[in-house]
Design a protein around this motif. Sequence first.
Motif, PDB file in Angstrom:
ATOM      1  N   UNK A 178       0.985  -1.180   0.100  1.00  0.00           N
ATOM      2  CA  UNK A 178       0.004   0.005   0.226  1.00  0.00           C
ATOM      3  C   UNK A 178       1.005   1.248  -0.096  1.00  0.00           C
ATOM      4  N   UNK A 179       0.888   2.022  -1.029  1.00  0.00           N
ATOM      5  CA  UNK A 179       1.657   3.301  -1.257  1.00  0.00           C
ATOM      6  C   UNK A 179       0.913   4.465  -1.206  1.00  0.00           C
ATOM      7  N   UNK A 180      -0.101   4.521  -0.272  1.00  0.00           N
ATOM      8  CA  UNK A 180      -0.826   5.650  -0.351  1.00  0.00           C
ATOM      9  C   UNK A 180      -0.220   6.788   0.125  1.00  0.00           C
ATOM     10  N   UNK A 181      -0.323   8.050  -0.859  1.00  0.00           N
ATOM     11  CA  UNK A 181       0.556   9.374  -0.288  1.00  0.00           C
ATOM     12  C   UNK A 181      -0.476  10.341  -0.766  1.00  0.00           C
ATOM     13  N   UNK A 182      -0.242  11.612  -0.102  1.00  0.00           N
ATOM     14  CA  UNK A 182      -0.721  12.830  -0.483  1.00  0.00           C
ATOM     15  C   UNK A 182       0.222  13.746  -0.885  1.00  0.00           C
ATOM     16  N   UNK A 183      -0.323  14.506  -1.999  1.00  0.00           N
ATOM     17  CA  UNK A 183       0.310  15.665  -2.460  1.00  0.00           C
ATOM     18  C   UNK A 183      -0.398  17.129  -1.794  1.00  0.00           C
ATOM     19  N   UNK A 184       0.447  17.932  -1.324  1.00  0.00           N
ATOM     20  CA  UNK A 184       0.078  19.364  -1.120  1.00  0.00           C
ATOM     21  C   UNK A 184       0.734  20.279  -1.590  1.00  0.00           C
ATOM     22  N   UNK A 185      -0.245  21.255  -2.247  1.00  0.00           N
ATOM     23  CA  UNK A 185       0.146  22.439  -3.028  1.00  0.00           C
ATOM     24  C   UNK A 185       0.015  23.447  -2.254  1.00  0.00           C
ATOM     25  N   UNK A 218       4.405  36.068   2.315  1.00  0.00           N
ATOM     26  CA  UNK A 218       5.158  36.484   3.468  1.00  0.00           C
ATOM     27  C   UNK A 218       5.431  38.029   3.457  1.00  0.00           C
ATOM     28  N   UNK A 219       6.457  38.554   3.922  1.00  0.00           N
ATOM     29  CA  UNK A 219       6.589  39.897   3.536  1.00  0.00           C
ATOM     30  C   UNK A 219       7.196  40.368   2.218  1.00  0.00           C
ATOM     31  N   UNK A 220       8.068  39.332   1.740  1.00  0.00           N
ATOM     32  CA  UNK A 220       8.840  39.667   0.633  1.00  0.00           C
ATOM     33  C   UNK A 220       8.225  38.848  -0.587  1.00  0.00           C
ATOM     34  N   UNK A 221       7.657  37.704  -0.347  1.00  0.00           N
ATOM     35  CA  UNK A 221       7.509  36.903  -1.672  1.00  0.00           C
ATOM     36  C   UNK A 221       6.372  36.204  -1.666  1.00  0.00           C
ATOM     37  N   UNK A 262       4.982  32.594  -2.100  1.00  0.00           N
ATOM     38  CA  UNK A 262       5.780  31.206  -2.158  1.00  0.00           C
ATOM     39  C   UNK A 262       4.730  30.262  -2.529  1.00  0.00           C
ATOM     40  N   UNK A 263       5.376  29.174  -3.273  1.00  0.00           N
ATOM     41  CA  UNK A 263       4.742  28.113  -3.917  1.00  0.00           C
ATOM     42  C   UNK A 263       5.585  26.748  -3.417  1.00  0.00           C
ATOM     43  N   UNK A 264       4.948  25.824  -2.716  1.00  0.00           N
ATOM     44  CA  UNK A 264       5.700  24.797  -2.288  1.00  0.00           C
ATOM     45  C   UNK A 264       4.706  23.512  -2.744  1.00  0.00           C
ATOM     46  N   UNK A 265       5.584  22.241  -2.965  1.00  0.00           N
ATOM     47  CA  UNK A 265       4.747  21.092  -3.224  1.00  0.00           C
ATOM     48  C   UNK A 265       5.523  20.283  -2.435  1.00  0.00           C
ATOM     49  N   UNK A 266       4.574  19.516  -1.359  1.00  0.00           N
ATOM     50  CA  UNK A 266       4.929  18.534  -0.420  1.00  0.00           C
ATOM     51  C   UNK A 266       4.274  17.256  -0.820  1.00  0.00           C
ATOM     52  N   UNK A 267       5.079  16.357  -0.582  1.00  0.00           N
ATOM     53  CA  UNK A 267       4.759  14.845  -0.815  1.00  0.00           C
ATOM     54  C   UNK A 267       4.648  14.240   0.363  1.00  0.00           C
ATOM     55  N   UNK A 305       9.197  27.550  -5.203  1.00  0.00           N
ATOM     56  CA  UNK A 305       9.312  28.742  -6.142  1.00  0.00           C
ATOM     57  C   UNK A 305       8.632  29.990  -5.410  1.00  0.00           C
ATOM     58  N   UNK A 306       9.300  31.021  -6.070  1.00  0.00           N
ATOM     59  CA  UNK A 306       8.129  32.262  -5.888  1.00  0.00           C
ATOM     60  C   UNK A 306       7.380  32.470  -7.131  1.00  0.00           C
ATOM     61  N   UNK A 307       6.311  32.864  -6.738  1.00  0.00           N
ATOM     62  CA  UNK A 307       5.321  33.463  -7.971  1.00  0.00           C
ATOM     63  C   UNK A 307       5.169  34.827  -8.012  1.00  0.00           C
ATOM     64  N   UNK A 308       4.930  35.156  -9.307  1.00  0.00           N
ATOM     65  CA  UNK A 308       4.667  36.503  -9.415  1.00  0.00           C
ATOM     66  C   UNK A 308       3.317  36.772  -8.885  1.00  0.00           C
ATOM     67  N   UNK A 309       3.062  38.309  -8.907  1.00  0.00           N
ATOM     68  CA  UNK A 309       1.685  38.663  -8.445  1.00  0.00           C
ATOM     69  C   UNK A 309       0.566  38.124  -9.605  1.00  0.00           C
TER      70      UNK A 309
END
Length: 134
Positions: A1-8, A13-16, A18-23, A51-55
């Motif tokens: 059983x290899x059940x996992x979850x992906x989180x976007x 924050x003050x300067x950026x 932020x975009x993060x992908x966790x597994x 990564x950092x995203x643009x506005x």
Amino acid sequence: MGVSETYFIVYKDDNNINFVVNYSYLRYNDYYNDNDESDPDYVPAKTLFTASLTEEEYDYIENYIESQAIDYLPDWNTRIVSDGCEYQYTHFTKDEKYAVSMNNVGVVEGKNDAVYANLIKLFWSFVDMDEDDE
């Protein structure tokens, strides 16, 4: 059983923006009662991409979520496939929390899950794994 979850994860924050992908193998660890991080079989969560995203990118995501009423969607679970891809959409504000669980989006023909599949595609479109190989 290899059940996992992906989180976007998208957050400002003050300067950026932020975009993060966790597994995470959280469900795998829970299933096998293996939440002891010192155990050699324990599978830790992993950050796959940052990564950092643009506005403009942030506004695009925000507009899509609003136009598709993502915050108000019911959870999606095909209940047909027992081992597949799970995603969790969560939106926090100062006063509220919205959450949508999605299990096996796009794997069953004839199921009307386009809004869920498009949300996942939207987030994956910001991922360039070659840019941040670790």
